[in-house]
Structure formats: structure tokens, C-alpha cells
Design a protein around this motif. Structure first.
Motif, PDB file in Angstrom:
ATOM      1  N   ALA A 227       0.831  -1.205   0.000  1.00 30.51           N
ATOM      2  CA  ALA A 227       0.000   0.000   0.000  1.00 30.51           C
ATOM      3  C   ALA A 227       0.865   1.254   0.000  1.00 30.51           C
ATOM      4  CB  ALA A 227      -0.927  -0.006   1.208  1.00 30.51           C
ATOM      5  N   LEU A 228       1.968   1.239   0.753  1.00 24.87           N
ATOM      6  CA  LEU A 228       2.854   2.394   0.805  1.00 24.87           C
ATOM      7  C   LEU A 228       3.467   2.672  -0.562  1.00 24.87           C
ATOM      8  CD1 LEU A 228       4.369   4.580   2.335  1.00 24.87           C
ATOM      9  CD2 LEU A 228       6.096   2.871   2.941  1.00 24.87           C
ATOM     10  N   ARG A 229       3.890   1.630  -1.253  1.00 25.28           N
ATOM     11  CA  ARG A 229       4.481   1.812  -2.581  1.00 25.28           C
ATOM     12  C   ARG A 229       3.440   2.362  -3.554  1.00 25.28           C
ATOM     13  NH1 ARG A 229       7.697   3.948  -5.596  1.00 25.28           N
ATOM     14  NH2 ARG A 229       8.492   2.839  -7.425  1.00 25.28           N
ATOM     15  N   ALA A 230       2.203   1.894  -3.445  1.00 24.14           N
ATOM     16  CA  ALA A 230       1.139   2.418  -4.308  1.00 24.14           C
ATOM     17  C   ALA A 230       0.913   3.899  -4.025  1.00 24.14           C
ATOM     18  CB  ALA A 230      -0.143   1.622  -4.097  1.00 24.14           C
ATOM     19  N   GLN A 231       0.920   4.269  -2.743  1.00 27.33           N
ATOM     20  CA  GLN A 231       0.775   5.680  -2.390  1.00 27.33           C
ATOM     21  C   GLN A 231       1.899   6.515  -2.992  1.00 27.33           C
ATOM     22  OE1 GLN A 231       0.504   4.926   1.951  1.00 27.33           O
ATOM     23  NE2 GLN A 231      -1.401   6.109   1.903  1.00 27.33           N
ATOM     24  N   GLU A 232       3.113   5.984  -2.946  1.00 28.05           N
ATOM     25  CA  GLU A 232       4.261   6.714  -3.494  1.00 28.05           C
ATOM     26  C   GLU A 232       4.106   6.933  -4.996  1.00 28.05           C
ATOM     27  OE1 GLU A 232       7.472   4.222  -2.387  1.00 28.05           O
ATOM     28  OE2 GLU A 232       7.674   5.073  -0.361  1.00 28.05           O
ATOM     29  N   LEU A 233       3.637   5.902  -5.725  1.00 26.23           N
ATOM     30  CA  LEU A 233       3.467   6.033  -7.169  1.00 26.23           C
ATOM     31  C   LEU A 233       2.404   7.067  -7.518  1.00 26.23           C
ATOM     32  CD1 LEU A 233       3.685   2.285  -8.274  1.00 26.23           C
ATOM     33  CD2 LEU A 233       5.420   4.062  -8.573  1.00 26.23           C
ATOM     34  N   ILE A 234       1.325   7.090  -6.737  1.00 25.34           N
ATOM     35  CA  ILE A 234       0.274   8.083  -6.967  1.00 25.34           C
ATOM     36  C   ILE A 234       0.805   9.476  -6.689  1.00 25.34           C
ATOM     37  CG2 ILE A 234      -1.986   8.889  -6.204  1.00 25.34           C
ATOM     38  CD1 ILE A 234      -2.634   5.937  -5.514  1.00 25.34           C
ATOM     39  N   SER A 235       1.511   9.638  -5.576  1.00 24.85           N
ATOM     40  CA  SER A 235       2.056  10.942  -5.206  1.00 24.85           C
ATOM     41  C   SER A 235       3.071  11.435  -6.231  1.00 24.85           C
ATOM     42  CB  SER A 235       2.722  10.857  -3.821  1.00 24.85           C
ATOM     43  OG  SER A 235       3.300  12.083  -3.459  1.00 24.85           O
ATOM     44  N   GLU A 236       3.945  10.535  -6.714  1.00 26.69           N
ATOM     45  CA  GLU A 236       4.953  10.914  -7.705  1.00 26.69           C
ATOM     46  C   GLU A 236       4.292  11.434  -8.979  1.00 26.69           C
ATOM     47  OE1 GLU A 236       7.245   7.410  -8.221  1.00 26.69           O
ATOM     48  OE2 GLU A 236       8.224   7.555  -6.256  1.00 26.69           O
ATOM     49  N   ALA A 237       3.215  10.767  -9.411  1.00 29.91           N
ATOM     50  CA  ALA A 237       2.535  11.184 -10.636  1.00 29.91           C
ATOM     51  C   ALA A 237       1.907  12.565 -10.470  1.00 29.91           C
ATOM     52  CB  ALA A 237       1.467  10.157 -11.016  1.00 29.91           C
ATOM     53  N   ASP A 248      -4.924  -0.087 -12.846  1.00 29.45           N
ATOM     54  CA  ASP A 248      -4.256  -1.114 -13.651  1.00 29.45           C
ATOM     55  C   ASP A 248      -2.776  -0.816 -13.822  1.00 29.45           C
ATOM     56  OD1 ASP A 248      -6.521  -2.647 -13.986  1.00 29.45           O
ATOM     57  OD2 ASP A 248      -7.111  -1.671 -15.854  1.00 29.45           O
ATOM     58  N   SER A 249      -2.431   0.458 -14.075  1.00 30.49           N
ATOM     59  CA  SER A 249      -1.022   0.787 -14.287  1.00 30.49           C
ATOM     60  C   SER A 249      -0.211   0.610 -13.012  1.00 30.49           C
ATOM     61  CB  SER A 249      -0.885   2.219 -14.812  1.00 30.49           C
ATOM     62  OG  SER A 249      -1.297   3.164 -13.836  1.00 30.49           O
ATOM     63  N   VAL A 250      -0.788   0.944 -11.855  1.00 27.27           N
ATOM     64  CA  VAL A 250      -0.083   0.739 -10.586  1.00 27.27           C
ATOM     65  C   VAL A 250       0.084  -0.755 -10.309  1.00 27.27           C
ATOM     66  CG1 VAL A 250      -0.168   1.098  -8.086  1.00 27.27           C
ATOM     67  CG2 VAL A 250      -0.859   2.936  -9.626  1.00 27.27           C
ATOM     68  N   LEU A 261      -4.534  -5.460  -5.242  1.00 28.82           N
ATOM     69  CA  LEU A 261      -4.076  -4.106  -4.949  1.00 28.82           C
ATOM     70  C   LEU A 261      -5.199  -3.282  -4.321  1.00 28.82           C
ATOM     71  CD1 LEU A 261      -1.966  -1.865  -5.123  1.00 28.82           C
ATOM     72  CD2 LEU A 261      -2.756  -1.421  -7.462  1.00 28.82           C
ATOM     73  N   CYS A 262      -6.384  -3.327  -4.912  1.00 25.78           N
ATOM     74  CA  CYS A 262      -7.514  -2.549  -4.377  1.00 25.78           C
ATOM     75  C   CYS A 262      -7.867  -2.995  -2.963  1.00 25.78           C
ATOM     76  CB  CYS A 262      -8.724  -2.692  -5.294  1.00 25.78           C
ATOM     77  SG  CYS A 262      -8.548  -1.879  -6.891  1.00 25.78           S
ATOM     78  N   GLU A 263      -7.917  -4.317  -2.750  1.00 27.94           N
ATOM     79  CA  GLU A 263      -8.264  -4.851  -1.434  1.00 27.94           C
ATOM     80  C   GLU A 263      -7.229  -4.437  -0.393  1.00 27.94           C
ATOM     81  OE1 GLU A 263      -8.808  -9.250   0.670  1.00 27.94           O
ATOM     82  OE2 GLU A 263      -8.581  -9.057  -1.504  1.00 27.94           O
ATOM     83  N   THR A 264      -5.943  -4.566  -0.757  1.00 22.73           N
ATOM     84  CA  THR A 264      -4.865  -4.222   0.179  1.00 22.73           C
ATOM     85  C   THR A 264      -4.857  -2.734   0.482  1.00 22.73           C
ATOM     86  OG1 THR A 264      -3.498  -6.050  -0.614  1.00 22.73           O
ATOM     87  CG2 THR A 264      -2.365  -4.257   0.515  1.00 22.73           C
ATOM     88  N   SER A 272     -10.338   4.102  -0.988  1.00 23.37           N
ATOM     89  CA  SER A 272      -9.980   3.532  -2.281  1.00 23.37           C
ATOM     90  C   SER A 272      -8.811   4.296  -2.885  1.00 23.37           C
ATOM     91  CB  SER A 272     -11.176   3.597  -3.229  1.00 23.37           C
ATOM     92  OG  SER A 272     -11.454   4.945  -3.576  1.00 23.37           O
ATOM     93  N   MET A 273      -8.169   3.677  -3.874  1.00 31.96           N
ATOM     94  CA  MET A 273      -7.068   4.355  -4.559  1.00 31.96           C
ATOM     95  C   MET A 273      -7.561   5.592  -5.297  1.00 31.96           C
ATOM     96  SD  MET A 273      -4.677   1.294  -6.067  1.00 31.96           S
ATOM     97  CE  MET A 273      -3.743   2.476  -7.029  1.00 31.96           C
TER      98      MET A 273
END
Length: 329
Positions: A227-237, A248-250, A261-264, A272-273
Motif C-alpha cells: 500500500a505504501l508503494r502504491a501511495q508513493e506512485l500516486i504521489s509521484e505522478a 491497472d497501471s499501478v 491491490l484494491c483490497e490491500t 480507495s485508490m
């Protein structure tokens, strides 16, 4: 029993275009589908079986009658172990698959030059050249990320992190397991009693062996880290001035399925993401609006909105006031 139309579209896309172009009409025999080339485009056969909803065993042995381009593609991420004849290997490299060779093997009466694994992450269309009179033989085991998700739900932690390993080097024990599994896939469809169960056993034994032989550090990120890595990718974008990345891209970047990914993400963050991405984008919008040197249009551009009006609409819907009025308040 799984029929062709019951399979995920991601699996169907990996064989249906080839079958149609080569003139192969697939027919069902229990849970196994078989077909022979007709119509003059090629000679040869194809058979396939889905031992689980997210896994496909695929074999083909075809010889085109004329030089022709072969069009195929993928709709999403998948991992593959395969045994390729010389011509099939050249064809795979020609279309750009990132084949990871393991070694050579003798299968039946044919010498199949390469055992290999690879991972495809992005949906894409592929094209390669088939040469008249050349024979294209292969046996493959194809697995979607959801295949590993199902295993992880049944056996928590035991199979997590296997998916990305198909894109790298294997240890000696894992290579032996891959060699055994591919050698156990027959060139002809196993229509005899027990044939389908044998294919399931082959896949199960392979995955169990690969899990046991993987390096200790190869485990997939645990729930919080994912979840932390997903947050980082969203923030970077968003900080780079782009719209929040799609789920899907994440998921492809993190080698996990969309569902996991969504559940986690929701379990760890409580949202939600999509909501998280909108929140970060709104927070950056407020920071940018505090700089009065920037026009509303410039703020919209820095946030990745296609037009100032699109930004104003999104901001007003979330904040209950326009960007200009918020700036003046």
C-alpha cells in the motif's frame, strides 16, 4: 470444466487470434480443446486446457503454407514458462517478447532448442513473421496474477512474490522443476482418462517447487509495504503534474493483480485508490492556488487537467466553491 468462453479474456487473447489466422477451429473434448489447421493457411495442430480459471496450458505445432505475418497480443500482465522449437524461438524474439532462456531440452522426437520464462506487464499488440515450410512448435504454461492471488488466499504467504521471478534468473532446483514440468506436457492432447488431472498435477508441482526454491529476499512486499508503494506512485505522478495513475497501471508496476491491490490499499488506508488520488490532487491544487503569481489556467496545467474548465469543475465539486473564490477567501 472450463470452456474457452469461460476463461478470462486475458487468456483467450493469447491463443484465439493465432487460431483464427492459422485457420484452426477449436473443438471441446471434456476440458481440453483441440484443433487442426484447415483452409490452406497452415498445416498442424493446437490444443489447450485451463487447469484453473487463471492458468492455461497451451501447445501448438504448425507449419504455415506461405510466408505471413502473425498478429497476436496481450490484454494485461501474465507470466509464462515455455519450451520453444528453433523457429518458434525466433518468432518470439521477432515480436519482442523478453524471453529468459534456461537451457535446451529434447521433447519427444523433436529437439526443442530453448526452455524459457518471461513476464509481460503491459497490454500490447505483437507481430512476427512466419516463414513458409518452417515448423513452429511450443508448449507453454501461462499464469495471470490472479492465479497467484488464489494460491495466496489458500496458503497465505507461501506463494506471494512468485510472479515477478518469471522475469529473472532461476536457481538450479527451479530450473530442474521447469524442465520436468515442460517435459510432462505432451505434444498431443492428453484425452485419455486422467489427462486433465495430470496437467493440473504438472502445474501444481511446478509452482510448489518454484516457491520452495526462490531466494528468501524475493518475497512480494507485505500488505503495508504494498500500500505504501502504491501511495508513493500516486504521489509521484501528481507531483510531476500528471493525473493520478490508473489502478491497472499501478498494479502492473507492482506485479500484483488489480483485485489484490484494491483490497490491500483499502485495508491499509481505509479508502480507495481513486479517493486517495483525488485527495492528493486537491491538496496540491490548494497549495498551488496559494501562489497568486499562477493563473487558474497555469494551476490546471500543473495538475494535469486538459482544460481550466475541467479543473474548475473538479475543484468546485470537491470544495463547494470555485478556485478563484477559494483563493480570495
Amino acid at each position: 470444466m472450463i470452456g474457452v468462453k469461460d476463461m478470462p479474456r486475458e487468456l483467450i487473447a493469447l491463443f484465439e487470434p493465432q487460431a483464427e489466422q492459422l485457420g484452426i477451429q477449436l473443438e471441446q473434448h471434456g476440458g481440453i480443446w483441440t484443433g487442426a489447421a484447415t483452409g490452406g493457411a497452415a498445416r498442424g495442430t493446437m490444443w489447450l486446457h485451463a487447469p484453473s480459471p487463471y492458468c492455461l496450458v497451451l501447445s501448438h505445432d504448425v507449419t504455415p503454407c506461405n510466408d505471413m505475418p502473425l498478429f497476436e497480443g496481450s490484454l494485461g500482465p501474465y507470466a509464462c514458462v515455455c519450451m520453444l522449437g528453433e523457429d518458434a524461438l525466433a518468432c518470439s524474439k521477432d515480436c519482442g517478447l523478453a524471453i529468459r532462456p534456461i537451457g535446451r531440452a529434447l521433447h519427444g522426437c523433436h529437439t526443442l532448442t530453448e526452455l524459457a520464462t518471461f513476464v509481460e506487464l503491459e497490454p500490447r499488440s505483437l507481430s512476427s513473421s512466419l516463414v513458409a515450410g518452417h515448423t513452429y512448435r511450443s508448449q507453454s504454461i501461462i499464469m495471470l496474477p490472479e492465479f497467484f492471488d488464489e494460491l495466496d488466499r489458500r496458503y497465505p504467504g507461501e506463494y506471494r512474490g512468485l510472479f515477478p521471478l518469471f522475469d529473472g534468473a532461476w536457481g538450479a532446483a527451479a530450473e530442474r522443476a521447469i524442465r520436468r514440468a515442460l517435459a510432462d506436457i505432451p505434444a498431443r492432447p492428453p484425452l485419455h482418462p486422467g489427462g486433465e488431472l495430470g496437467l493440473l498435477s504438472t502445474v501444481t508441482a511446478l509452482i510448489s517447487s518454484l516457491s520452495a526454491d526462490r531466494p528468501p529476499a524475493a518475497a512480494e512486499p507485505e500488505t503495508e509495504a504494498l500500500a505504501l508503494r502504491a501511495q508513493e506512485l500516486i504521489s509521484e505522478a501528481i507531483e510531476a503534474g500528471n493525473a493520478p495513475p490508473s489502478i491497472d497501471s499501478v498494479a502492473k508496476r507492482l506485479y500484483v493483480s488489480r483485485s489484490r491491490l484494491c483490497e490491500t490499499f483499502r485495508h491499509v488506508t481505509g479508502q480507495s485508490m481513486g479517493s486517495y488520488g483525488r485527495q492528493l490532487r486537491l491538496e496540491r491544487a490548494c497549495r498551488l492556488l496559494e501562489d497568486e503569481r499562477l493563473t487558474i489556467g497555469e494551476v490546471a496545467g500543473l495538475l494535469g487537467y486538459p482544460t481550466p474548465s475541467a479543473f474548475c469543475h473538479a475543484f468546485s465539486s470537491a470544495m463547494g466553491t470555485s478556485p478563484q473564490k477559494w483563493r480570495e477567501s
